[in-house]
Write a protein that holds these residues in place. Structure first.
Motif, short mmCIF file in Angstrom:
data_model
loop_
_atom_site.label_atom_id
_atom_site.label_comp_id
_atom_site.label_asym_id
_atom_site.label_seq_id
_atom_site.Cartn_x
_atom_site.Cartn_y
_atom_site.Cartn_z
N CYS A 10 56.35 -6.39 20.85
CA CYS A 10 55.59 -7.47 21.50
C CYS A 10 54.83 -8.23 20.43
N TYR A 38 56.77 1.98 17.59
CA TYR A 38 56.66 0.62 18.12
C TYR A 38 55.47 -0.12 17.50
N SER A 44 53.23 -3.93 17.50
CA SER A 44 52.98 -5.28 17.98
C SER A 44 52.65 -6.13 16.77
N GLU A 55 60.57 -10.13 27.17
CA GLU A 55 59.58 -11.21 27.28
C GLU A 55 58.59 -11.04 28.43
N GLU A 56 58.19 -9.81 28.68
CA GLU A 56 57.16 -9.61 29.70
C GLU A 56 55.78 -9.79 29.06
N ASP A 57 54.73 -9.74 29.88
CA ASP A 57 53.37 -9.82 29.37
C ASP A 57 53.08 -8.66 28.44
N ALA A 58 53.72 -7.54 28.70
CA ALA A 58 53.54 -6.35 27.86
C ALA A 58 54.89 -5.65 27.76
N ALA A 59 55.10 -4.93 26.67
CA ALA A 59 56.33 -4.17 26.49
C ALA A 59 56.22 -2.86 27.26
N ALA A 60 57.29 -2.44 27.90
CA ALA A 60 57.29 -1.15 28.61
C ALA A 60 57.93 -0.11 27.70
N LEU A 61 57.15 0.90 27.34
CA LEU A 61 57.61 1.94 26.42
C LEU A 61 57.67 3.27 27.14
N ASN A 62 58.48 4.17 26.58
CA ASN A 62 58.44 5.53 27.09
C ASN A 62 57.84 6.44 26.05
N LEU A 63 56.61 6.86 26.26
CA LEU A 63 55.91 7.69 25.28
C LEU A 63 55.60 9.02 25.93
#
Lengths: 335, 335
Positions: free
Chosen positions: B126, B90, B92, B38-46
């Motif tokens: 997200c 991923y 949105s 639930e952050e402002d943006a999702a943290a991804l590993n790309l």
């Protein structure tokens, strides 16, 4: 045959008219080599931790003091990336347009988007256009979705700790109040402008200063009341706020009195809240004060281990009450 | 007070009601650890080459034979990634919901989305929810934007070469015809279903077979006529198509006759076209035939260096004509 001055259904049909609209209007405004490739998807080079966020914009009216839906759609998504400590890099853009929408208005909005993109350096690299028949949408809706490199990892609600200071970047409630006055036709009598702005420049500087920021959040729908409540619940901490430290301009105060709103419930679109260790708070405020839009940056409260999950507002007269998560209708279509 | 059975403006207000809707409906259906943060943006590993694509869905009616707007919103964006040789990772998801929309309908649609995500393994990480007042939108619009790792780099319109074979994955026009019959209330008399489907499984297999695919494109709005015309112009080549090789089912043929459409102009949502070297074409078709939905995969034409920028359709009787980019209104709100 004369060129149409309004959007027609065929502009969304996947045929010649759509190709023209995209080629002439969107590609010219958002010009960059990735977009120009016109593939099904944009090919990006992303390395490591990346932030990813989406927002749909349905604001009414489309134009207001201090911005329009286009500026808002760029600033909003760029800000969500910035709040994660991420450099805004690439945006997608989806338009849903009502048949009959004025092409000139669309051009103005698209040009505002292009201008706002320059403030962060982000680029629109892919897009989508849909046209729906008259009456099936209210003018124009825009979705922007963004990705960006996380420059400072670990900025997260879950990093908030008792003892943290809470900083507010500027006076609150401007966007909500500006939309309300625009909707009621009162904007001509008022100096009130929305705070709508791209926050990446100030955030970039704060990150560069290595200040151990725990959490950042822009206070959009639900205002700072929503942000602080989410924080207190997600991090299971108490938050104490001094009402007298929250800047509110006279125009917003007037709108609140007139319509019975509280300024902390009103939406902002270029205002953010930071939680970071007390000892770093003064340095952070000092940096913020140098940036346009942050001239009123100030410490408004502290995080505690008492009353976990609750936000307590101390009035200028010393009385205390819970600041609740906003409830009910508030203002629809604020963003 | 009884729980509302319809979407209310407060479900989009940023307050308690929105938090409940998101927490109960969306998080349950799309559940994954990134979304839950639930952050402002999702943290991804790309890492490395990443495809990025967006689509807004405004289809009317929301439910049709073979799918609904939710299934379509997942398949459509996943397919755009697959067409770039990218593994859909991923997504949105942005909802624009009209006040008064039935919560049960929304649940059905969201569950279809969750089911369709399983076909590619992509995750919604997200999202955004906006509610607009009654009359300001037509039920529900969905934007999905996706990112995915490019498994096979270099798949691009610009790689198409004279001598390439053009493969079509299945019979055409089903989605457009299914929407049209649903809209006219004819669906009960018809066996016709949309081709709406996730294409990643067959594309993944084609990539694994190392077949030197030059270009892939799913033939959505504007049908295969739009794809082939875009290819011929962008790669500056001619494309020769044999009409007799294009599979069209009887129901689609019937709809075309009734309404005066050409099947190659009609939209598809699970049908794609490949350009690759002639010597790899048979092997590609052989792989495709094993996959559900590709039982009619076949070579429909070749790329040439004659008539650059044009698509030529040879009729079963030997006559030739240009296959043009579709023009005019066609069918609005097909996707």
């Amino acid at each position: 045959m004369a060129k149409p001055t309004q959007i027609q259904l065929s502009h969304g049909g996947g045929g010649r008219e759509m190709a023209e609209l995209i080629g002439k209007l969107f590609f010219d405004a958002f010009d960059n080599p990735i977009l120009r490739k016109e593939e099904d998807a944009a090919a990006l080079n992303l390395n490591g931790a990346t932030a990813f966020t989406t927002d749909s914009f349905t604001v009414a009216p489309l134009f207001f003091q201090g911005g329009n839906i286009g500026k808002l759609a760029i600033a909003g998504t760029v800000n969500d990336l910035a709040m994660m400590g991420a450099e805004p890099q690439y945006l997608s853009c989806g338009f849903i347009i009502e048949e009959g929408f004025e092409l000139e208005q669309l051009k103005t909005i698209v040009n505002s988007m292009a201008a706002e993109l320059q403030k962060s350096g982000a680029k629109i690299v892919c897009g989508d256009t849909k046209v729906v028949p008259k009456g099936c949408a209210d003018g124009l809706f825009i979705n922007t979705t963004g990705v960006g490199r996380i420059v400072k990892p670990g900025i997260s609600v879950s990093a908030i700790q008792p003892g943290d200071a809470v900083i507010l970047s500027r006076d609150i409630g401007r966007h909500g109040a500006a939309i309300l006055t625009a909707r009621e036709g009162l904007e001509l009598d008022s100096e009130l402008t929305s705070d709508c702005a791209t926050l990446w420049p100030v955030v970039e500087r704060l990150i560069a200063a290595n200040l151990d920021i725990h959490a950042m959040r822009d206070a959009t729908r639900g205002g700072i009341a929503a942000v602080l409540n989410e924080w207190s619940k997600a991090a299971n901490v108490g938050i104490d706020i001094e009402e007298k430290n929250i800047p509110v301009c006279d125009e917003v105060r007037g709108v609140c009195e007139l319509y019975g709103f509280e300024p902390w419930d009103l939406a902002n679109e270029g205002t953010f809240v930071i939680a970071l260790p007390q000892q770093a708070a003064e340095a952070a405020v000092e940096i913020m004060l140098r940036f346009c839009g942050c001239q009123d940056a100030t410490i408004i409260g502290t995080v505690s281990d008492a009353h976990a999950g609750k936000v307590v507002l101390q009035s200028p007269w010393g009385s205390k009450r819970y600041l609740e998560l906003p409830q009910g209708e508030l203002l629809p279509r604020i963003c």
